[in-house]
Design a protein around this motif. Structure first.
Motif, PDB file in Angstrom:
ATOM      1  N   SER A  11      24.116  -7.902   5.386  1.00  0.00           N
ATOM      2  CA  SER A  11      24.175  -6.575   4.965  1.00  0.00           C
ATOM      3  C   SER A  11      22.837  -7.029   4.450  1.00  0.00           C
ATOM      4  CB  SER A  11      25.097  -7.645   3.571  1.00  0.00           C
ATOM      5  OG  SER A  11      26.649  -7.821   3.898  1.00  0.00           O
ATOM      6  N   LYS A  12      21.840  -7.282   3.990  1.00  0.00           N
ATOM      7  CA  LYS A  12      20.914  -7.441   3.792  1.00  0.00           C
ATOM      8  C   LYS A  12      19.684  -8.239   4.345  1.00  0.00           C
ATOM      9  CE  LYS A  12      18.485  -4.879   0.013  1.00  0.00           C
ATOM     10  NZ  LYS A  12      18.678  -5.013  -1.650  1.00  0.00           N
ATOM     11  N   VAL A  13      18.355  -7.828   5.246  1.00  0.00           N
ATOM     12  CA  VAL A  13      17.394  -8.287   5.964  1.00  0.00           C
ATOM     13  C   VAL A  13      15.685  -7.977   4.211  1.00  0.00           C
ATOM     14  CG1 VAL A  13      15.553  -8.375   7.641  1.00  0.00           C
ATOM     15  CG2 VAL A  13      18.438  -7.737   7.819  1.00  0.00           C
ATOM     16  N   VAL A  14      16.235  -9.439   3.737  1.00  0.00           N
ATOM     17  CA  VAL A  14      14.223  -8.753   2.922  1.00  0.00           C
ATOM     18  C   VAL A  14      13.503  -9.448   3.798  1.00  0.00           C
ATOM     19  CG1 VAL A  14      13.130  -9.415   1.400  1.00  0.00           C
ATOM     20  CG2 VAL A  14      15.789  -8.604   0.920  1.00  0.00           C
ATOM     21  N   HIS A  15      12.784  -8.857   4.512  1.00  0.00           N
ATOM     22  CA  HIS A  15      11.505  -8.447   5.386  1.00  0.00           C
ATOM     23  C   HIS A  15       9.980  -9.156   4.576  1.00  0.00           C
ATOM     24  CE1 HIS A  15       8.222  -8.361   8.667  1.00  0.00           C
ATOM     25  NE2 HIS A  15       8.047  -6.592   8.231  1.00  0.00           N
ATOM     26  N   THR A  16       9.135  -9.783   4.789  1.00  0.00           N
ATOM     27  CA  THR A  16       8.404 -10.138   4.317  1.00  0.00           C
ATOM     28  C   THR A  16       7.167  -9.339   4.644  1.00  0.00           C
ATOM     29  OG1 THR A  16       9.218 -12.199   3.356  1.00  0.00           O
ATOM     30  CG2 THR A  16       6.939 -11.395   3.561  1.00  0.00           C
ATOM     31  N   SER A  17       6.522  -8.557   3.510  1.00  0.00           N
ATOM     32  CA  SER A  17       4.589  -8.009   4.454  1.00  0.00           C
ATOM     33  C   SER A  17       4.119  -8.685   3.407  1.00  0.00           C
ATOM     34  CB  SER A  17       4.828  -6.448   3.949  1.00  0.00           C
ATOM     35  OG  SER A  17       4.039  -5.877   4.591  1.00  0.00           O
ATOM     36  N   THR A  18       2.949  -8.048   3.669  1.00  0.00           N
ATOM     37  CA  THR A  18       1.437  -8.751   2.693  1.00  0.00           C
ATOM     38  C   THR A  18       0.812  -7.102   2.019  1.00  0.00           C
ATOM     39  OG1 THR A  18      -0.634  -9.886   3.009  1.00  0.00           O
ATOM     40  CG2 THR A  18       0.029  -8.243   4.737  1.00  0.00           C
ATOM     41  N   SER A  19      -0.412  -7.537   1.249  1.00  0.00           N
ATOM     42  CA  SER A  19      -1.127  -6.699   0.633  1.00  0.00           C
ATOM     43  C   SER A  19      -2.415  -6.758   2.016  1.00  0.00           C
ATOM     44  CB  SER A  19      -1.916  -7.482  -0.796  1.00  0.00           C
ATOM     45  OG  SER A  19      -2.386  -8.735   0.202  1.00  0.00           O
ATOM     46  N   GLU A  20      -2.219  -7.476   2.511  1.00  0.00           N
ATOM     47  CA  GLU A  20      -3.743  -7.236   3.559  1.00  0.00           C
ATOM     48  C   GLU A  20      -3.501  -6.473   4.440  1.00  0.00           C
ATOM     49  OE1 GLU A  20      -6.404  -9.627   5.128  1.00  0.00           O
ATOM     50  OE2 GLU A  20      -6.164  -9.974   2.853  1.00  0.00           O
ATOM     51  N   VAL A  21      -2.911  -5.141   4.204  1.00  0.00           N
ATOM     52  CA  VAL A  21      -1.911  -4.610   5.432  1.00  0.00           C
ATOM     53  C   VAL A  21      -2.381  -3.070   4.684  1.00  0.00           C
ATOM     54  CG1 VAL A  21       0.372  -4.414   6.259  1.00  0.00           C
ATOM     55  CG2 VAL A  21       0.251  -3.218   4.309  1.00  0.00           C
ATOM     56  N   TYR A  22      -3.148  -2.894   3.761  1.00  0.00           N
ATOM     57  CA  TYR A  22      -4.076  -2.014   2.886  1.00  0.00           C
ATOM     58  C   TYR A  22      -5.677  -1.934   3.220  1.00  0.00           C
ATOM     59  CZ  TYR A  22       0.683  -1.312   0.076  1.00  0.00           C
ATOM     60  OH  TYR A  22       1.583  -1.376  -0.480  1.00  0.00           O
ATOM     61  N   GLY A  23      -5.631  -3.425   3.699  1.00  0.00           N
ATOM     62  CA  GLY A  23      -7.154  -3.649   4.058  1.00  0.00           C
ATOM     63  C   GLY A  23      -7.827  -2.975   2.802  1.00  0.00           C
TER      64      GLY A  23
END
Length: 337
Positions: A122-134
């Motif tokens: 029903s739902k996947v909460v995927h974890t990102s990171t602020s590092e993707v912004y540089g």
């Protein structure tokens, strides 16, 4: 609406810092939790081994490898909601083993997404990171900020995020992306800067060895980050969205040392150690979150926000690190890559 509760809630990376706190929060909510941990021959469940028994009441712990589709698909059977936190996160080690980051962070995420599609999650909460912004090009950083991979780790997380969005757009996979800024608190590895500062400060040795101290970060106490994950899962409005989970409070590493010194009550000098310094073009100089989207879309806001909240979070973290049994496995005299 809340988290779908007809089946298990799966947490990948449940043996880690944030994952173990998330498992405990879900148990307190009365959810049926399945905790996916990294297989190892010691039968270690990571930080879950240190949780009080009542915190793991009814938790189904499954060992496997996020890179193996068969093991993750088996773990996801009967699960309605998936929190995907399993990842390699240490930036310095990504310089040494970039392929491992591709295999774990991108292929591992693809495994989750494919299994979710096959099983009708029903739902996947995927974890990102602020590092993707540089390094911030403007502040505070909104979700529309350009992405810039200044390390192999950041590149792998951008790839994982884009795979999640691609599966949502291509197949309608119900994915939401939580993008936490720098989380800190009890149980965090000493490869992160705040535990590095605290463990050195409590060791009694003079001075704190660090890399760059002028850089700024948006630190978030782990309980706020966990509350953000839960809010993303609860909201039907989060599907297909990327949402910053940040405090909207910017502080330099040098100022962070001063806060720790104030909390502990001892003066702390900073010494730069070259082994801890990132390559110049790879150093993220500035991070500062705009969390307005989370406030509006989810109704979430940090409880440990601002300088006063940061000091409160640091005090709680220091209290945890003062307990000898909590830090028995830490090696404060060594640089943790």
């Amino acid at each position: 609406m809340g988290i779908v509760s007809d089946g298990f809630v799966l947490v990948t990376g449940a043996d880690g810092f944030i994952g173990s706190h998330l498992v405990e929060a879900l148990v307190k909510r009365g959810k049926a939790v399945r905790a996916f941990v990294q297989y190892n021959s010691f039968n270690s469940w990571g930080w879950l081994d240190h949780a009080p028994p009542e915190a793991l009441r009814g938790v189904d712990v499954v060992a496997g490898d996020i890179r193996d589709f068969a093991s993750i698909r088996a773990a996801m059977k009967g699960c309605d909601t998936v929190f995907h936190l399993a990842a390699l996160i240490a930036i310095p080690y990504s310089y040494q083993a970039p392929q491992t980051y591709i295999d774990t962070n991108i292929t591992g995420t693809l495994n989750i997404l494919q299994a979710a599609r096959e099983l009708g999650v029903s739902k996947v909460v995927h974890t990102s990171t602020s590092e993707v912004y540089g390094t911030a090009r403007f502040v505070p950083i909104t979700e529309e900020h350009p992405l810039c991979a200044q390390s192999p780790y950041a590149a792998s997380k951008i790839g994982a995020d884009q795979m999640a969005l691609a599966c949502h757009l291509s197949f309608g996979t119900p994915v939401a992306i939580a993008r936490p800024f720098n989380t800190y608190g009890p149980r965090q590895s000493a490869r992160a800067v705040i535990p590095t500062i605290i463990t050195q400060a409590l060791s009694g040795r003079p001075g704190i060895k660090l890399g760059a101290a002028h850089t700024t970060r948006d630190f978030n106490y782990v309980q706020d980050t966990v509350a953000g994950f839960l809010a993303v899962a609860d909201s039907p409005n989060s599907i297909g969205q990327t949402i910053n989970i940040g405090s909207n409070f910017e502080i330099s590493i040098a100022e962070t040392v001063a806060v720790v010194a104030e909390v502990i009550g001892v003066p702390l000098d900073i010494f730069s150690e070259q082994a801890r310094v990132r390559p110049a073009d790879s150093e993220v100089e500035r991070l500062w979150a705009d969390n307005s989207k989370a406030r509006v879309l989810l109704g979430w806001e940090p409880r440990y926000g601002g300088r006063a909240g940061f000091m409160r979070g640091i005090a709680e973290t220091v209290d945890w690190f003062r307990d000898p049994k909590n830090v028995a496995s830490y090696k404060s005299d060594r640089y943790n890559v």
